[in-house]
Design a protein around this motif. Structure first.
Motif, mmCIF file in Angstrom:
data_model
loop_
_atom_site.group_PDB
_atom_site.id
_atom_site.type_symbol
_atom_site.label_atom_id
_atom_site.label_comp_id
_atom_site.label_asym_id
_atom_site.label_seq_id
_atom_site.Cartn_x
_atom_site.Cartn_y
_atom_site.Cartn_z
ATOM 1 N N TYR A 127 62.710 93.632 -36.383
ATOM 2 C CA TYR A 127 62.628 93.262 -37.792
ATOM 3 C C TYR A 127 62.195 94.464 -38.624
ATOM 4 C CZ TYR A 127 63.323 88.283 -37.003
ATOM 5 O OH TYR A 127 63.869 87.067 -36.686
ATOM 6 N N LEU A 169 62.038 94.056 -45.714
ATOM 7 C CA LEU A 169 63.011 93.861 -46.792
ATOM 8 C C LEU A 169 62.361 94.127 -48.142
ATOM 9 C CD1 LEU A 169 65.859 92.959 -47.616
ATOM 10 C CD2 LEU A 169 64.973 90.614 -47.728
ATOM 11 N N ILE A 182 63.328 84.156 -50.385
ATOM 12 C CA ILE A 182 63.440 83.277 -49.213
ATOM 13 C C ILE A 182 64.550 82.253 -49.405
ATOM 14 C CG2 ILE A 182 62.219 81.482 -47.938
ATOM 15 C CD1 ILE A 182 59.674 83.091 -48.279
ATOM 16 N N LEU A 205 67.749 83.984 -48.714
ATOM 17 C CA LEU A 205 67.927 84.219 -47.278
ATOM 18 C C LEU A 205 68.310 82.936 -46.551
ATOM 19 C CD1 LEU A 205 64.912 86.613 -46.547
ATOM 20 C CD2 LEU A 205 67.321 87.225 -46.760
ATOM 21 N N TYR A 237 64.159 85.367 -40.973
ATOM 22 C CA TYR A 237 63.194 86.195 -41.682
ATOM 23 C C TYR A 237 61.794 85.843 -41.202
ATOM 24 C CZ TYR A 237 62.534 81.939 -44.434
ATOM 25 O OH TYR A 237 62.287 80.657 -44.813
ATOM 26 N N LYS A 238 60.857 86.731 -41.544
ATOM 27 C CA LYS A 238 59.432 86.520 -41.310
ATOM 28 C C LYS A 238 58.704 86.882 -42.594
ATOM 29 C CE LYS A 238 59.473 87.616 -36.343
ATOM 30 N NZ LYS A 238 58.919 88.521 -35.295
ATOM 31 N N ILE A 283 58.289 90.435 -46.663
ATOM 32 C CA ILE A 283 59.371 89.667 -46.047
ATOM 33 C C ILE A 283 60.125 90.593 -45.105
ATOM 34 C CG2 ILE A 283 61.459 88.341 -46.468
ATOM 35 C CD1 ILE A 283 60.365 87.598 -49.185
ATOM 36 N N VAL A 328 63.243 91.041 -42.195
ATOM 37 C CA VAL A 328 64.531 90.541 -41.706
ATOM 38 C C VAL A 328 64.976 91.442 -40.570
ATOM 39 C CG1 VAL A 328 65.180 89.564 -43.934
ATOM 40 C CG2 VAL A 328 65.804 91.923 -43.405
#
Length: 543
Positions: free
Chosen positions: A50, A53, A66, A69, A76-77, A83, A85
């Motif tokens: 990851y 972003l 979000i 996305l 995503y996290k 954030i 990705v």
């Protein structure tokens, strides 16, 4: 295919039934470690890397990102305003989100005019313009490294036919500083000039800046007011004192070491502006300025009466003749007059001198250097410097600060032991904490290898303690020998499959031995060892 698999499973079950308890536990543990390692390897290899972003964005903007996305079905996290990705989708998603105008930042910018608005009033148009300027300034100020977020409020006077000089534009700026620190003066001035140059008629002194801790970072004072002049004078004096003190302290720290000297300078600045004009006359340096010359001529003539005839009457003196002579002749006169006027200019020198404010009237420098310490532990004591060393330090400071004794400047230099107990305690605690963190990090990183080594050690010990058990795969050597004649030539009676009998003693030929070694080398090696061990035990019993 099914028959082969059934035969394979049957052989595995037969082998498993012939294993001991320790061997079964060892095989199970090895199988578990192998399966767990393969599973961990597959999970680690399938895990996506990851990348960041967006980071440090507000909750409202994070919610928009979000949602975009989720619509794009991109994993995503999200954590703490950041954030993440998959690494291979970072730049692609940034371009796609930028095409949608996400994130926009704080407030509304000039994109408010992208949509056509027909029929709106002038008041709404001015309000939208003010909102757009405020939003653009907020986004720009948020780009400063020290600022996490910003909001700008602008107050513009109404447009009227008659202008009021007492009404002027003002602005207020609220900033959220990173790390709850205070903005530097350079950043405050930059924000004030940025806002002032973005609004028509707005002056930097009419921009107020407040941080999230409630500190007022600017003062609304005009430059030509008494408060403004006093603030400017104090700021100039403070900057001069800090500049001179830093020069001397940097030189002393190069000689004595960091933290071994303290320099403070007090400066008295002359803020008077002087203008002097001087005129000097030189009487010897005369020059003609003007010269005037007048030339005057006066002519005078005399007329006479008619004269008597020449003869006796003219020569005879009578009364009549006397009267006629007396009234007749007039004398002629001629006058010439010259007048000259000369004016001289005396030499004069005029000089004008203007002295601006800011000159130094008086300097006072106070310097304290740390006393030298000798010895260690309880024997640690102060070792005073020699007068020659102190004189050298005074000359260094006087040259760096610019002390002028003719101007009345003074300087004091004292050597005193510094109280460094607090710094020593803090340093010791930091060292202990650093060592603790180092060993804790080392232990945390070594716990998994240690567990693996312990598991290997336990398996090794189990292997060592497990008794050797041979799995009967071939036919023992004794069963290949003939029961009756025992000569090993193969002419005897062969036992049926599964028939139990005791091996008959006999002589095994070389050909039979070679054949047995080729067919089952492992069993032959074990049989030879048993024969040798039995032979040794028998010989020892006979002895």
């Amino acid at each position: 295919m099914n028959q082969n698999l059934s035969k394979l499973f049957g052989q595995l079950r037969a082998i498993w039934s012939q294993l001991g308890a320790a061997q079964r536990m060892t095989v199970a543990a090895a199988t578990f470690v192998l399966v767990a390692g393969l599973a961990a390897l597959s999970l680690w290899s399938s895990r996506a890397d990851y990348g960041l972003l967006y980071g440090g964005i507000s909750d409202a903007e994070a919610a928009k990102v979000i949602a975009a996305l989720d619509d794009a079905k991109v994993p995503y996290k999200a954590s703490g305003g950041s954030i993440l990705v998959p690494q291979d989708k970072v730049y692609t998603m940034r371009m796609q989100l930028a095409a949608k105008g996400i994130p926009q930042g704080e407030g509304v910018g000039f994109e408010i005019f992208d949509k056509p608005n027909f029929g709106i009033s002038d008041f709404v148009q001015r309000a939208n313009y003010t909102r757009a300027v405020q939003g653009e300034l907020s986004r720009t100020i948020s780009q400063i490294d020290e600022v996490a977020a910003a909001r700008v409020m602008i107050v513009l006077p109404e447009n009227r036919l008659l202008l009021d000089k007492d009404k002027y534009p003002t602005a207020s700026v609220f900033v959220r500083v990173r790390g709850n620190t205070q903005l530097s003066p350079q950043s405050v001035n930059s924000i004030r000039f940025l806002v002032a140059n973005s609004v028509e008629g707005l002056k930097p002194n009419h921009v107020s800046i407040i941080d999230n801790l409630g500190n007022s970072l600017s003062e609304n004072s005009d430059d030509d007011s008494m408060t403004g002049l006093t603030s400017s004078q104090l700021a100039a004096r403070r900057n001069l004192e800090q500049y001179l003190g830093k020069k001397a302290q940097d030189m002393l720290e190069k000689v004595l070491g960091p933290g071994q000297a303290i320099v403070r300078v007090s400066a008295e600045i002359n803020y008077d502006t002087l203008t002097s004009t001087q005129e000097k006359f030189d009487p010897d340096g005369q020059v003609i300025r003007t010269q005037t010359k007048n030339d005057e001529n006066n002519d005078t003539s005399t007329t006479t009466a008619p004269s008597s005839p020449v003869g006796i009457s003219a020569n005879t003196s009578t009364a009549t003749n006397s009267a006629g002579l007396a009234s007749g002749p007039v004398n002629n006169m001629l006058n010439h007059k010259v007048t000259s006027t000369v004016e001289y200019e005396i030499g004069k020198t005029t000089s004008s001198t203007e002295q601006a404010a800011g000159g130094i009237k008086h300097l006072t420098a106070s310097v304290t250097v740390a006393a030298q310490m000798g010895g260690t532990g309880a024997d640690r004591k102060v070792v005073p410097r020699t007068p020659e060393e102190l004189d050298k330090l005074r000359r260094i400071i006087a040259g760096a600060v610019g002390v002028d004794t003719s101007r009345g400047d003074t300087m004091t230099l004292e050597e005193l032991p510094f109280n460094d107990q607090f710094a020593t305690d803090v340093t010791r605690e930091l060292d202990v904490q650093q060592k603790h963190d180092f060993w804790w990090e080392l232990a945390r990183n070594a716990v998994y290898p240690a567990i693996g080594l312990i598991a290997l050690f336990v398996l090794f010990r189990l292997f060592k303690q497990t008794p050797v058990q041979e799995i009967p795969i071939g036919v023992p050597v004794g069963r290949l020998m003939p029961r009756y004649n025992g000569n090993g030539n193969g002419n005897g009676h062969s036992p049926r499959y599964g028939e139990a009998f005791e091996p008959q003693p006999g002589i095994v030929t070389v050909e039979v031995l070679n054949k047995l070694i080729k067919e089952n080398p492992t069993n032959m090696t074990q049989a030879i060892r048993e024969w040798m061990s039995k032979g040794q035990s028998r010989s020892s019993e006979q002895n």
